[in-house]
Design a protein around this motif. Structure first.
Motif, PDB file in Angstrom:
ATOM      1  N   SER A 131       0.865  -1.183   0.000  1.00  0.00           N
ATOM      2  CA  SER A 131       0.000   0.000   0.000  1.00  0.00           C
ATOM      3  C   SER A 131       0.901   1.232   0.000  1.00  0.00           C
ATOM      4  O   SER A 131       2.103   1.127   0.212  1.00  0.00           O
ATOM      5  CB  SER A 131      -0.918  -0.013   1.213  1.00  0.00           C
ATOM      6  OG  SER A 131      -0.191   0.232   2.385  1.00  0.00           O
ATOM      7  N   VAL A 133       0.922   3.196  -2.707  1.00  0.00           N
ATOM      8  CA  VAL A 133       1.159   3.482  -4.120  1.00  0.00           C
ATOM      9  C   VAL A 133      -0.188   3.842  -4.727  1.00  0.00           C
ATOM     10  O   VAL A 133      -1.110   3.036  -4.674  1.00  0.00           O
ATOM     11  CB  VAL A 133       1.755   2.256  -4.846  1.00  0.00           C
ATOM     12  CG1 VAL A 133       2.016   2.566  -6.315  1.00  0.00           C
ATOM     13  CG2 VAL A 133       3.025   1.795  -4.150  1.00  0.00           C
ATOM     14  N   VAL A 143      -6.619  14.160  -0.623  1.00  0.00           N
ATOM     15  CA  VAL A 143      -6.106  15.400  -0.036  1.00  0.00           C
ATOM     16  C   VAL A 143      -7.139  16.523  -0.136  1.00  0.00           C
ATOM     17  O   VAL A 143      -7.492  17.134   0.869  1.00  0.00           O
ATOM     18  CB  VAL A 143      -4.788  15.817  -0.733  1.00  0.00           C
ATOM     19  CG1 VAL A 143      -4.309  17.165  -0.206  1.00  0.00           C
ATOM     20  CG2 VAL A 143      -3.718  14.759  -0.524  1.00  0.00           C
ATOM     21  N   TYR A 148      -7.026  14.077   3.870  1.00  0.00           N
ATOM     22  CA  TYR A 148      -6.058  13.090   4.371  1.00  0.00           C
ATOM     23  C   TYR A 148      -4.778  13.142   3.553  1.00  0.00           C
ATOM     24  O   TYR A 148      -4.810  13.405   2.357  1.00  0.00           O
ATOM     25  CB  TYR A 148      -6.634  11.674   4.280  1.00  0.00           C
ATOM     26  CG  TYR A 148      -7.728  11.405   5.265  1.00  0.00           C
ATOM     27  CD1 TYR A 148      -7.440  11.174   6.606  1.00  0.00           C
ATOM     28  CD2 TYR A 148      -9.053  11.394   4.850  1.00  0.00           C
ATOM     29  CE1 TYR A 148      -8.455  10.931   7.519  1.00  0.00           C
ATOM     30  CE2 TYR A 148     -10.080  11.155   5.759  1.00  0.00           C
ATOM     31  CZ  TYR A 148      -9.772  10.918   7.094  1.00  0.00           C
ATOM     32  OH  TYR A 148     -10.768  10.683   7.987  1.00  0.00           O
ATOM     33  N   LEU A 149      -3.659  12.837   4.205  1.00  0.00           N
ATOM     34  CA  LEU A 149      -2.378  12.761   3.512  1.00  0.00           C
ATOM     35  C   LEU A 149      -2.111  11.320   3.095  1.00  0.00           C
ATOM     36  O   LEU A 149      -2.172  10.420   3.934  1.00  0.00           O
ATOM     37  CB  LEU A 149      -1.252  13.186   4.459  1.00  0.00           C
ATOM     38  CG  LEU A 149      -0.807  14.639   4.473  1.00  0.00           C
ATOM     39  CD1 LEU A 149       0.361  14.791   5.436  1.00  0.00           C
ATOM     40  CD2 LEU A 149      -0.424  15.123   3.089  1.00  0.00           C
ATOM     41  N   PRO A 150      -1.795  11.083   1.832  1.00  0.00           N
ATOM     42  CA  PRO A 150      -1.497   9.704   1.416  1.00  0.00           C
ATOM     43  C   PRO A 150      -0.116   9.239   1.851  1.00  0.00           C
ATOM     44  O   PRO A 150       0.196   8.062   1.789  1.00  0.00           O
ATOM     45  CB  PRO A 150      -1.600   9.752  -0.104  1.00  0.00           C
ATOM     46  CG  PRO A 150      -1.569  11.181  -0.479  1.00  0.00           C
ATOM     47  CD  PRO A 150      -1.830  12.028   0.719  1.00  0.00           C
ATOM     48  N   GLY A 151       0.747  10.155   2.290  1.00  0.00           N
ATOM     49  CA  GLY A 151       2.080   9.767   2.740  1.00  0.00           C
ATOM     50  C   GLY A 151       2.829  10.945   3.305  1.00  0.00           C
ATOM     51  O   GLY A 151       2.441  12.102   3.095  1.00  0.00           O
ATOM     52  N   LYS A 152       3.931  10.632   3.997  1.00  0.00           N
ATOM     53  CA  LYS A 152       4.741  11.707   4.601  1.00  0.00           C
ATOM     54  C   LYS A 152       6.017  11.937   3.799  1.00  0.00           C
ATOM     55  O   LYS A 152       6.568  13.020   3.783  1.00  0.00           O
ATOM     56  CB  LYS A 152       5.092  11.325   6.048  1.00  0.00           C
ATOM     57  CG  LYS A 152       3.876  11.245   6.984  1.00  0.00           C
ATOM     58  CD  LYS A 152       3.719  12.490   7.827  1.00  0.00           C
ATOM     59  CE  LYS A 152       2.315  12.651   8.383  1.00  0.00           C
ATOM     60  NZ  LYS A 152       2.088  11.968   9.642  1.00  0.00           N
ATOM     61  N   GLU A 173       0.482  20.760   2.321  1.00  0.00           N
ATOM     62  CA  GLU A 173      -0.369  20.124   3.323  1.00  0.00           C
ATOM     63  C   GLU A 173       0.428  19.371   4.381  1.00  0.00           C
ATOM     64  O   GLU A 173      -0.127  18.622   5.174  1.00  0.00           O
ATOM     65  CB  GLU A 173      -1.366  19.165   2.652  1.00  0.00           C
ATOM     66  CG  GLU A 173      -2.324  19.823   1.665  1.00  0.00           C
ATOM     67  CD  GLU A 173      -3.339  20.741   2.335  1.00  0.00           C
ATOM     68  OE1 GLU A 173      -3.414  20.773   3.581  1.00  0.00           O
ATOM     69  OE2 GLU A 173      -4.063  21.436   1.589  1.00  0.00           O
ATOM     70  N   GLY A 174       1.752  19.529   4.374  1.00  0.00           N
ATOM     71  CA  GLY A 174       2.544  18.931   5.443  1.00  0.00           C
ATOM     72  C   GLY A 174       3.288  17.663   5.051  1.00  0.00           C
ATOM     73  O   GLY A 174       3.868  16.999   5.893  1.00  0.00           O
ATOM     74  N   ARG A 219       3.268  -1.932   3.758  1.00  0.00           N
ATOM     75  CA  ARG A 219       3.290  -0.536   3.320  1.00  0.00           C
ATOM     76  C   ARG A 219       4.606  -0.284   2.595  1.00  0.00           C
ATOM     77  O   ARG A 219       5.628  -0.892   2.937  1.00  0.00           O
ATOM     78  CB  ARG A 219       3.174   0.367   4.558  1.00  0.00           C
ATOM     79  CG  ARG A 219       3.298   1.855   4.297  1.00  0.00           C
ATOM     80  CD  ARG A 219       1.983   2.503   3.924  1.00  0.00           C
ATOM     81  NE  ARG A 219       2.242   3.842   3.384  1.00  0.00           N
ATOM     82  CZ  ARG A 219       1.295   4.690   3.025  1.00  0.00           C
ATOM     83  NH1 ARG A 219       0.019   4.355   3.157  1.00  0.00           N
ATOM     84  NH2 ARG A 219       1.580   5.868   2.534  1.00  0.00           N
ATOM     85  N   ASP A 245       7.524   6.498   1.995  1.00  0.00           N
ATOM     86  CA  ASP A 245       6.349   5.726   2.411  1.00  0.00           C
ATOM     87  C   ASP A 245       5.230   5.798   1.393  1.00  0.00           C
ATOM     88  O   ASP A 245       4.162   5.222   1.590  1.00  0.00           O
ATOM     89  CB  ASP A 245       5.855   6.183   3.792  1.00  0.00           C
ATOM     90  CG  ASP A 245       5.352   7.621   3.772  1.00  0.00           C
ATOM     91  OD1 ASP A 245       5.354   8.237   2.691  1.00  0.00           O
ATOM     92  OD2 ASP A 245       4.957   8.114   4.838  1.00  0.00           O
TER      93      ASP A 245
END
Lengths: 332, 484
Positions: A131, A133, A143, A148-152, A173-174, A219, A245
């Motif tokens: 996950s 991708v 987003v 929500y953020l799909p990744g950092k 968005e961080g 992940r 990630d």
């Protein structure tokens, strides 16, 4: 429910088509726009960034403006309604939680069904299938609509407008976009976009570079990047591993024509859109195609121009049809 | 749970375990299925060629040959009963040279001895009439009209759902790690959890040797994990071949095939490479190039720009070359089913029957239930909107307007289908579980449009946040917190 003109899709092409058909003397009550989403506007509603139409509007602003025009003109529309098929007699089957399973007969149909993202199948990436991708469009929805953020720590593959816009958005968005890479030697958007979306946020653009492998059982944990030589072959010595990630890919777009297939509309292999005449008519009489459903346009202005043309041609077609019917009626 | 003693515990919910559960659920027995993965069909059954082989490949007299020919004829009625897509498309093994022809003749003789019906060698004219896109260099083919295609994981879901509806209990993420024998009972531990059973069937696929080791037994052969890589082509390519096309086999195996799938795609693959880890389902660029090359040789016109996804599966190749289905030497009530490589899918119903015979021999009493439900659920076979007739679609929407809300446009999957998958006998609670039950996300955009929507529906139905929704297993979360 019978209508003279049914327009499938309410993105910029469909809405402009409806408005221009109105100018071409098709009455508002004879036009029906069918939209599968809750609101008119199509993909524009996902585009919260600026750069659309005159006055540098956001996508959502442009969508609202066009939708308001359509609504105030009295053109009929159904939202939350999906066309599942139509036939050569232009009988359309729709489903919607509000109206259920219905048939609508039209004298003319405009296919303004837009496009969809290409899958990453063609990217040929090795490794696992964890996950983290996802396509740029999916990321945009998470987003921009859900918050929500799909990744950092994200790698973006592809340099389309959608790719650079999502890279910027994630940064705002961080998130942390490690790089945007593309197999090509030139980005798919112009310099201004690169400087605005990437350079300004110090997001590196790596050309002739691709992701060759994914790591992570559940992940995504890392990717392998490699440079490409002039022939597009990976240079083994340049392979390196980058911890991340998430991977967001934008492999371009394909016209969406499931509905057109259902009626046997003839397709062009090169564009994956319908074969159309100079008047944007498909091989089925009275069925027109415009916008990204016809072929992938470079920007929304072009899409709207195509929609406008379709609006004129379909109005001409309906006028001729009425004339024909009248003369036939006289002969009888 | 601790005090309950099951009559039969099946270890593994791959196609063989699923078929065992399906047949055993007809009888008055307490049956448990213990699956290490999160879902039915988590291993080899999930990713393979999806072919119901006719049975000319296996050596005469082998268990493989016997069970393949028998099993392949059993798949269709089961598929019909449970609403699983199955198609008897026939297969063609193509040959380019006199040498190949000799080999095809050997397969023909062997197939006839194995009892395969309708086999014949055809010449190039007939071959190209049947398959105009097959290479003009192909001069001969072995035609097996009885070969078919099926969706392997759907066959496993269907049989498990039916078993579950008929009272079989399923335990997921139950990785058996210790087995003790207490009196007449096997104690099957997974960490702190314990399930006791009088009879045990080891259908652990790639891990069957590891389960055997838990009763201090070693199988008389080794299980070699061999990975096969695949490419799946867009539905726009449907029709490029109409039969399953193989090349004349070599020592390495049956080689690369090009075949239609029951869902209207074209599948290309597999290669066969020994891998170190049984869980190594990664794909390699070299591997994909290898199968692409193979496919182009067979079908030069094939459009490989239309690949929508690539994947790999690992099969359990026994060094002995044959299926091994026998009671443990120590414990007659412990049955091993191991080394089930191709044609395991085609053989699976016959394998299950064979296992049940062994259980009977070991003393298991089979009495038919008074009421047996023939479908997946009490209310039928969970037909998907896509498969419904116009009348059925109207009715479904009348009953539940969610069937009028399209979620996956590529595969025409509605919200009703997804809610149904979340509430089926073996419920889906991750994006991939929904995908395999409904096909949402399996089309040409591979979930680009619907994945976020599917996650939202799962969150809503299970009353969890979207952040908690997983792709497949517990650490495969899709999102990483809120935006700023």
């Amino acid at each position: 429910m019978d209508k003279r003109l049914v327009i499938i899709g309410s993105g910029p092409a469909g809405l402009v088509c409806a408005l221009n058909a109105l100018k071409g003397d098709v009455r508002a009550e004879d036009i029906l726009i069918i939209e599968r989403e809750e609101e008119l506007g199509g993909t524009l509603n996902l585009c919260i960034h600026t750069g659309f139409g005159k006055g540098n509007k956001t996508g959502t602003e442009l969508a609202t403006q066009l939708a308001d025009k359509v609504k105030s003109s009295g053109i009929n529309y159904l939202v939350n309604t999906t066309v599942i098929s139509f036939d050569k007699n232009k009988e359309i089957t729709v489903v919607s939680p509000q109206i259920g399973y219905e048939k609508i007969k039209a004298e003319a149909i405009v296919l303004a069904t837009g496009c969809r993202e290409r899958s990453r199948g063609g990217l040929s990436i090795g490794g696992t299938r964890p996950s983290g991708v996802m396509s740029a469009g999916t990321a945009q929805r998470f987003v921009n609509l859900e918050g929500y953020l799909p990744g950092k720590r994200t790698i973006v593959v592809g340099s389309t407008d959608l790719a650079v816009v999502i890279a910027r958005r994630l940064t705002l968005e961080g998130g942390n976009v490690l790089c945007v890479c593309d197999r090509r030697s030139k980005p798919q958007v112009d310099k201004a976009d690169i400087s605005e979306c990437l350079d300004f946020f110090n997001i590196p653009l790596k050309l002739r570079t691709t992701v060759t492998r994914l790591f992570g059982k559940e992940r995504l944990e890392a990717v392998e990047l490699a440079d490409l030589d002039k022939n597009g072959k990976t240079i083994r010595s340049t392979r390196r591993i980058l911890e991340c990630d998430s991977l967001i890919y934008s492999c371009g777009f394909i016209p969406e024509n499931e509905v057109a297939f259902s009626a046997g509309v003839e397709m062009k292999r090169a564009t994956r859109g319908p074969v159309t005449s100079r008047k944007l008519e498909t091989n089925i009489e009275g069925v027109f195609s415009c916008g990204n459903a016809r072929y992938i346009h470079s920007d929304v202005v072009d899409v709207m121009t195509d929609g406008k043309k379709a609006g004129k041609f379909v109005a001409d077609y309906l006028r001729d049809l009425a004339k024909k019917k009248r003369t036939q009626g006289e002969q009888v | 749970m601790k005090n309950k003693v099951y009559d039969v515990a099946i270890i593994g919910a791959g196609i063989v375990g699923a078929m065992c559960a399906f047949y055993l659920s007809k009888y008055k027995l307490n049956v448990a299925v213990l699956e290490a993965g999160i879902d039915v069909a988590s291993g080899t059954t999930r990713a393979n060629s999806a072919i119901v082989h006719a049975g000319y490949d296996a050596a005469e007299g082998s268990l493989k040959a016997k069970l393949n020919v028998k099993g392949s004829l059993m798949v269709e009625p089961i598929a019909k009963q449970l609403g699983v897509h199955y198609q008897r498309c026939g297969s063609l093994v193509i040959g380019y040279s006199e040498n190949d022809l000799e080999h095809l003749n050997r397969l023909l003789v062997r197939g006839k001895k194995n009892g395969v019906k309708g086999l014949e060698i055809i010449d190039e004219n007939r071959l190209h009439e049947m398959e105009p896109n097959v290479s003009k260099n192909a001069k001969y083919a072995l035609y097996a009209p009885s070969a078919g295609i099926v969706c392997p994981y759907d066959l496993a879901y269907a049989t498990c759902e039916n078993a579950c509806t008929n009272g079989v209990e399923f335990f997921f993420e139950y990785k058996v790690d210790k087995i003790e024998k207490k009196g007449q009972t096997f104690m099957l531990y997974a960490g702190e959890r314990l399930i006791s059973s009088k009879y045990v069937v080891n259908c652990a696929g790639l891990y069957a040797d590891e389960i055997a080791a838990l009763i201090f037994e070693s199988l008389p052969f080794k299980i070699i994990p061999r990975r096969g890589e695949y490419m799946l082509l867009d539905k726009s390519e449907a029709g490029v071949v109409k039969h399953t096309i193989f090349v004349t086999p070599s020592e390495k195996g049956k080689g690369i095939l090009v075949s239609p799938t029951v869902d209207g795609n074209i599948i290309v693959g597999p290669n066969a490479n020994v891998v170190e880890s049984k869980a190594d389902t990664g794909v390699t660029i070299e591997g994909l190039q290898e199968i692409a090359q193979g496919a182009r040789t067979m079908v030069p016109e094939i459009n490989l720009d239309s690949v929508i996804t690539t994947f790999a599966g690992v099969r359990s190749t026994p060094t002995s070359g044959d299926f091994y289905i026998q009671a443990s030497k120590k414990y007659p009530k412990f049955i091993h089913s191991a080394g089930i490589e191709s044609p395991g899918l085609a053989s699976s119903p016959a394998i299950a029957e064979y296992i049940i015979e062994l259980l009977k021999k070991a003393g298991l009493k089979l009495k038919e239930k008074d009421s047996y439900i023939k479908t997946r659920t009490k209310n039928g076979n969970c037909k998907l909107f896509y498969d419904m007739t116009e009348e059925e679609r109207k009715k479904a929407i009348q009953r539940d307007p969610a069937y009028a809300k399209m979620v996956c446009r590529c595969e025409m999957v509605t919200e009703g289908d997804i809610i149904n998958a979340i509430n089926r006998p073996i419920p889906a609670h991750t994006v991939d579980m929904v995908k395999r039950r409904t096909r949402a996300g399996m089309g040409r955009c591979q979930g680009g449009y619907c994945r976020a929507r599917v996650a939202e529906i799962i969150a809503r139905e299970l009353n969890i946040s979207v952040e908690e929704v997983k792709k497949f297993s517990s650490n495969s979360h899709i999102l990483c917190g809120r935006t700023k």
